[in-house]
Design a protein around this motif. Sequence first.
Motif, PDB file in Angstrom:
ATOM      1  N   THR A 119     -25.576  35.803 -83.248  1.00 49.30           N
ATOM      2  CA  THR A 119     -26.418  36.916 -82.846  1.00 49.30           C
ATOM      3  C   THR A 119     -25.229  37.876 -82.746  1.00 49.30           C
ATOM      4  O   THR A 119     -24.284  37.580 -82.228  1.00 49.30           O
ATOM      5  CB  THR A 119     -27.103  36.726 -81.760  1.00 49.30           C
ATOM      6  N   PRO A 120     -25.782  39.208 -82.658  1.00 51.49           N
ATOM      7  CA  PRO A 120     -24.929  40.352 -82.010  1.00 51.49           C
ATOM      8  C   PRO A 120     -24.433  40.233 -80.516  1.00 51.49           C
ATOM      9  O   PRO A 120     -23.054  40.518 -80.477  1.00 51.49           O
ATOM     10  CB  PRO A 120     -25.596  41.776 -82.113  1.00 51.49           C
ATOM     11  N   LYS A 121     -25.088  39.566 -79.871  1.00 49.85           N
ATOM     12  CA  LYS A 121     -24.679  39.055 -78.310  1.00 49.85           C
ATOM     13  C   LYS A 121     -23.479  38.110 -78.463  1.00 49.85           C
ATOM     14  O   LYS A 121     -22.478  38.285 -77.841  1.00 49.85           O
ATOM     15  CB  LYS A 121     -26.017  38.350 -77.539  1.00 49.85           C
ATOM     16  N   GLY A 122     -23.542  37.408 -79.527  1.00 48.33           N
ATOM     17  CA  GLY A 122     -22.450  36.387 -79.804  1.00 48.33           C
ATOM     18  C   GLY A 122     -21.042  37.110 -80.393  1.00 48.33           C
ATOM     19  O   GLY A 122     -19.991  36.769 -79.796  1.00 48.33           O
ATOM     20  N   GLU A 123     -21.456  37.986 -81.230  1.00 52.48           N
ATOM     21  CA  GLU A 123     -20.272  38.637 -81.879  1.00 52.48           C
ATOM     22  C   GLU A 123     -19.513  39.419 -80.620  1.00 52.48           C
ATOM     23  O   GLU A 123     -18.308  39.410 -80.323  1.00 52.48           O
ATOM     24  CB  GLU A 123     -20.859  39.881 -82.695  1.00 52.48           C
ATOM     25  N   ALA A 124     -20.283  40.216 -79.692  1.00 55.52           N
ATOM     26  CA  ALA A 124     -19.964  40.876 -78.497  1.00 55.52           C
ATOM     27  C   ALA A 124     -18.849  39.887 -77.562  1.00 55.52           C
ATOM     28  O   ALA A 124     -17.933  40.385 -76.964  1.00 55.52           O
ATOM     29  CB  ALA A 124     -20.726  41.424 -77.734  1.00 55.52           C
ATOM     30  N   TRP A 125     -19.559  38.721 -77.540  1.00 53.78           N
ATOM     31  CA  TRP A 125     -18.935  37.717 -76.573  1.00 53.78           C
ATOM     32  C   TRP A 125     -17.480  37.544 -77.107  1.00 53.78           C
ATOM     33  O   TRP A 125     -16.370  37.466 -76.571  1.00 53.78           O
ATOM     34  CB  TRP A 125     -19.722  36.558 -76.135  1.00 53.78           C
ATOM     35  N   ALA A 126     -17.553  37.267 -78.613  1.00 56.50           N
ATOM     36  CA  ALA A 126     -16.328  36.680 -79.226  1.00 56.50           C
ATOM     37  C   ALA A 126     -15.369  37.793 -78.926  1.00 56.50           C
ATOM     38  O   ALA A 126     -14.086  37.629 -78.886  1.00 56.50           O
ATOM     39  CB  ALA A 126     -16.706  36.280 -80.505  1.00 56.50           C
ATOM     40  N   ALA A 127     -15.951  39.069 -79.378  1.00 58.79           N
ATOM     41  CA  ALA A 127     -14.825  40.116 -79.123  1.00 58.79           C
ATOM     42  C   ALA A 127     -14.331  40.278 -77.821  1.00 58.79           C
ATOM     43  O   ALA A 127     -13.130  40.557 -77.849  1.00 58.79           O
ATOM     44  CB  ALA A 127     -15.429  41.542 -79.705  1.00 58.79           C
ATOM     45  N   ALA A 128     -15.000  40.245 -76.734  1.00 56.03           N
ATOM     46  CA  ALA A 128     -14.554  40.342 -75.398  1.00 56.03           C
ATOM     47  C   ALA A 128     -13.555  39.202 -75.013  1.00 56.03           C
ATOM     48  O   ALA A 128     -12.717  39.534 -74.133  1.00 56.03           O
ATOM     49  CB  ALA A 128     -15.723  40.283 -74.386  1.00 56.03           C
ATOM     50  N   CYS A 129     -13.603  38.107 -75.869  1.00 60.91           N
ATOM     51  CA  CYS A 129     -12.611  37.005 -75.538  1.00 60.91           C
ATOM     52  C   CYS A 129     -11.312  37.438 -76.345  1.00 60.91           C
ATOM     53  O   CYS A 129     -10.507  36.556 -76.190  1.00 60.91           O
ATOM     54  CB  CYS A 129     -13.216  35.675 -75.678  1.00 60.91           C
ATOM     55  N   GLY A 130     -11.594  38.247 -77.431  1.00 62.29           N
ATOM     56  CA  GLY A 130     -10.353  38.288 -78.377  1.00 62.29           C
ATOM     57  C   GLY A 130     -10.258  37.214 -79.204  1.00 62.29           C
ATOM     58  O   GLY A 130      -9.392  36.907 -79.770  1.00 62.29           O
ATOM     59  N   PRO A 156     -23.698  41.567 -67.699  1.00 64.74           N
ATOM     60  CA  PRO A 156     -23.491  40.655 -68.630  1.00 64.74           C
ATOM     61  C   PRO A 156     -23.048  39.166 -68.068  1.00 64.74           C
ATOM     62  O   PRO A 156     -22.101  39.220 -67.128  1.00 64.74           O
ATOM     63  CB  PRO A 156     -22.725  41.071 -69.667  1.00 64.74           C
ATOM     64  N   ARG A 157     -23.651  38.114 -68.523  1.00 69.96           N
ATOM     65  CA  ARG A 157     -22.876  36.770 -68.097  1.00 69.96           C
ATOM     66  C   ARG A 157     -23.111  35.892 -69.475  1.00 69.96           C
ATOM     67  O   ARG A 157     -23.706  36.162 -70.072  1.00 69.96           O
ATOM     68  CB  ARG A 157     -23.986  36.319 -67.031  1.00 69.96           C
ATOM     69  N   ALA A 158     -21.899  35.030 -69.434  1.00 75.13           N
ATOM     70  CA  ALA A 158     -22.162  34.206 -70.584  1.00 75.13           C
ATOM     71  C   ALA A 158     -21.919  32.899 -69.920  1.00 75.13           C
ATOM     72  O   ALA A 158     -21.370  32.485 -69.117  1.00 75.13           O
ATOM     73  CB  ALA A 158     -20.783  34.359 -71.265  1.00 75.13           C
ATOM     74  N   VAL A 159     -22.884  31.820 -70.443  1.00 75.93           N
ATOM     75  CA  VAL A 159     -23.129  30.544 -70.116  1.00 75.93           C
ATOM     76  C   VAL A 159     -22.302  29.679 -71.117  1.00 75.93           C
ATOM     77  O   VAL A 159     -22.607  29.823 -72.406  1.00 75.93           O
ATOM     78  CB  VAL A 159     -24.585  30.075 -70.177  1.00 75.93           C
ATOM     79  N   LEU A 160     -21.379  29.163 -70.712  1.00 74.05           N
ATOM     80  CA  LEU A 160     -20.467  28.294 -71.775  1.00 74.05           C
ATOM     81  C   LEU A 160     -20.734  26.749 -71.597  1.00 74.05           C
ATOM     82  O   LEU A 160     -21.001  26.197 -70.666  1.00 74.05           O
ATOM     83  CB  LEU A 160     -19.009  28.547 -71.642  1.00 74.05           C
ATOM     84  N   GLY A 161     -20.792  26.150 -72.781  1.00 71.53           N
ATOM     85  CA  GLY A 161     -20.728  24.899 -73.056  1.00 71.53           C
ATOM     86  C   GLY A 161     -22.030  24.057 -72.626  1.00 71.53           C
ATOM     87  O   GLY A 161     -22.062  22.764 -72.451  1.00 71.53           O
ATOM     88  N   ILE A 162     -23.194  24.830 -73.090  1.00 73.16           N
ATOM     89  CA  ILE A 162     -24.274  24.254 -72.906  1.00 73.16           C
ATOM     90  C   ILE A 162     -24.697  23.513 -74.120  1.00 73.16           C
ATOM     91  O   ILE A 162     -24.157  23.706 -75.127  1.00 73.16           O
ATOM     92  CB  ILE A 162     -25.552  25.183 -72.585  1.00 73.16           C
ATOM     93  N   ARG A 163     -25.438  22.574 -73.953  1.00 74.97           N
ATOM     94  CA  ARG A 163     -25.715  21.776 -74.940  1.00 74.97           C
ATOM     95  C   ARG A 163     -26.795  22.478 -75.711  1.00 74.97           C
ATOM     96  O   ARG A 163     -27.780  22.905 -75.148  1.00 74.97           O
ATOM     97  CB  ARG A 163     -26.214  20.272 -74.467  1.00 74.97           C
ATOM     98  N   PRO A 164     -27.030  22.292 -77.353  1.00 70.97           N
ATOM     99  CA  PRO A 164     -27.850  23.055 -77.979  1.00 70.97           C
ATOM    100  C   PRO A 164     -29.508  22.960 -77.491  1.00 70.97           C
ATOM    101  O   PRO A 164     -30.248  23.431 -77.552  1.00 70.97           O
ATOM    102  CB  PRO A 164     -27.668  22.338 -79.430  1.00 70.97           C
ATOM    103  N   TYR A 165     -29.632  21.689 -77.023  1.00 64.01           N
ATOM    104  CA  TYR A 165     -31.025  21.364 -76.705  1.00 64.01           C
ATOM    105  C   TYR A 165     -31.596  22.194 -75.258  1.00 64.01           C
ATOM    106  O   TYR A 165     -32.643  22.568 -75.377  1.00 64.01           O
ATOM    107  CB  TYR A 165     -31.533  19.889 -76.419  1.00 64.01           C
ATOM    108  N   ASP A 166     -30.344  22.564 -74.532  1.00 61.50           N
ATOM    109  CA  ASP A 166     -30.803  23.552 -73.647  1.00 61.50           C
ATOM    110  C   ASP A 166     -31.302  24.710 -73.932  1.00 61.50           C
ATOM    111  O   ASP A 166     -31.710  25.260 -73.353  1.00 61.50           O
ATOM    112  CB  ASP A 166     -29.718  23.346 -72.445  1.00 61.50           C
ATOM    113  N   ALA A 167     -30.562  25.067 -74.995  1.00 62.75           N
ATOM    114  CA  ALA A 167     -30.934  26.666 -75.381  1.00 62.75           C
ATOM    115  C   ALA A 167     -32.307  26.519 -76.024  1.00 62.75           C
ATOM    116  O   ALA A 167     -33.184  27.515 -75.930  1.00 62.75           O
ATOM    117  CB  ALA A 167     -29.910  26.982 -76.519  1.00 62.75           C
ATOM    118  N   ARG A 168     -32.724  25.573 -76.703  1.00 66.79           N
ATOM    119  CA  ARG A 168     -34.288  25.395 -77.087  1.00 66.79           C
ATOM    120  C   ARG A 168     -35.216  25.507 -75.971  1.00 66.79           C
ATOM    121  O   ARG A 168     -36.270  26.127 -75.803  1.00 66.79           O
ATOM    122  CB  ARG A 168     -34.402  24.309 -77.932  1.00 66.79           C
TER     123      ARG A 168
END
Lengths: 320, 55, 349
Positions: free
Chosen positions: C175-186, C91-103
């Motif tokens: 998303t669930p992926k997002g939930e998992a990330w937030a949980a992993a960060c506490g 698993p990898r998390a990309v932080l701080g990307i701009r919303p247009y990059d996700a599109r």
Amino acid sequence: MDTCIEKIKAICTDLFSKGEVEKVIGFAGGSIPMATRPIAVTSEADVEKLVFNAFCGLNLANYVTKNNLPKDGAKIAVVAKGCDARNLVTHMVENQVPRDQVYIIGVPCTGMADKRRIAQRFEDEITQCTQDGDTFTVTSALQQEVIAKKDVLRHNCQYCTHRNPPVYDVMAGEPVEEQILDQPFPDVDHIASMDPETRWDHFAELTKNCIRCYACRNACPLCYCPTCFVDESSPQWVGKGQDETDITTFHFLRAFHCAGRCTDCGACVEACPMGINVRDFTRKLNKDALDLFGWEAGMDLDRRPPLDVYSPDDPDDFIK
Amino acid sequence: MMGNLLEHMGVDRNRLHFSWISSAEATKFVDVVKEISDKVRALGTTKKFAKDYTK
Amino acid sequence: MNFITIDKSNWTKGIEKSRETYQIFGPVEDKNGCRIEPLEAGVQPIMDADVTVMSPKSVLFPQTETILTADLDESKDDHHIMKRAKQQYTPRAVLGIRPYDARAIQLVKLNFDNPDYQDPYWCDAYEATTFVGLGVNRPGPCDFSTSTGCGPFSEEGLDVLLADLDDRYLAKVLTPKGEAWAAACGFDAGADAKESQALFDILRKEAEKNISTDLAFDKLAQKSILDLYEAPFWDDVAFSCINCGTCTYVCPTCWCFDIQDETKHKKAARFRIWDTCMSPLFTSHASGHNPRESKVHRVRQRFMHKLKYFVDKYDQGIMCVGCGRCVASCPVNIDIREVCKTMNNYEKK
């Protein structure tokens, strides 16, 4: 320099009305702050599009090539700073373009501004930049600053000793005073003072962000080969990936192909999207050309470049 | 100038060699190659301009 | 979908904690500019950075990626057989990307993950990645993302969208992926959904005010390909172009690549590298013939692909998210907004 543009326009209007040139290659205003765009003006009506300011940092000799010249022998005019004119001379000396097909509108130049140095002074993105003589008023959402050009001059312009075109057909202004430098190559001397490992690390660090877009090569008027060595497929001289050896090889060979030809116009650095000072390679060659052969490129239509001719006086102590 | 630039980039000058050898000078060519090989071998391996394929 | 408040004093601790599960990518700044890179332990993403020169497409699609390897030692049974290169898809998390990059990644997905073909390298990396975007409070002068179907607070393709509220981040977990990330960060301090959404709406409206470009491409789909292809304006568009690859390499939606083989001693590797339609080599045939011989052909190809062929093929709008990177980085100031306008308004006489 801002009065130059009126003279440039007047000259161009005159050239078109007399039918002396087919087109004028110059700079037009850009769509974002601190940008200009090379343009070919083909009629008197379009002369208004021309601009000249401290952000005309590319080299227009790049747009004057064998293939771009009118086939019928008609003339084209080029707006040329000192360095652009020297590169036009280099084109002529290298038999790329005939002197009589190029009309050089010489611009006495007091240097170009370094966009990155200006941007560094701001926390956020610049939204507007206006130039008034030798000062800029630069605005972003958070701040506004008045900046003197001399404080943000490009590095190559700081060490320029040929601000006035050595060869021209007409000058768009009074010649400016040339700089006389005690130390013309302090950056080269600085690198030379390092030990070999540090020098190697310096160049590795310098090129580590290179994305191999070849903007440095393509912005350079010297790079007019029909096929560049990095684009050859058989044989393939150099790998095409992001391997550091391949990247270094590209930069080293690109620079060496400019030996005794480079005018230090700075277009390569201006074009680089990653802000790499590739002049660290070429400046060493320029220093050697001056030290070993007393040569500065593009100064004289009648003198052959040092790597182009053999002379019994050539230094030869490296040959064993 | 090429040698100077390489040296400027941190390459050991002793690894560079320039000679003028005519196509008729076969023995000189052999001697020069031998000499360079020995000299460079004595300097050991270098990572400069040597591509690392293990990555 | 829920909202979380993240106090900035807890941010770094949370990110470091998440390293137990995630490899972290994010914006880094050095003297050469800003790009998205893997971050070593202790190195923090620069969340308030300007637009990164390079887009995050490299997280899934590195500029150079070894895809196959082979052993050339003939004493081995499997010699000369190309096998998939070993890659880590933890698993990898990309932080701080701009919303247009996700599109943009969703647009690239059309190429690498579709019913006809699923690129294993890209898909595996995509599966492994959690995208944590940061809303853009102050879009710059090159940003025209509101015109391209996203915008400074667009949620498409993101797992988490953060909003910077000075002393804290407000996170919208998508998303669930997002939930998992937030949980992993506490990160678990819930926030009122209605209030939070209202805050997001205010920030979005404020940010969108900064974007002045209103780009229209509504007429592109109806135009004939040949009319645009043969239009007279291409010479003018291409005049200043120096044919470097900057625009395509900084573009988050450009997906073209080349395949290269290299061998040394008993090892062989096949890797893919970004390629650029700006280079003559891109279309050079083995025969020596090149169908896109001049720079005008190549410049036309770039814009026709982004603004016409893509529009026709996928019916997802243009192949551009309005990040403005090509506008900002182009050495000769070729502006896709102007070209798009020219194409959209073109009527064959």
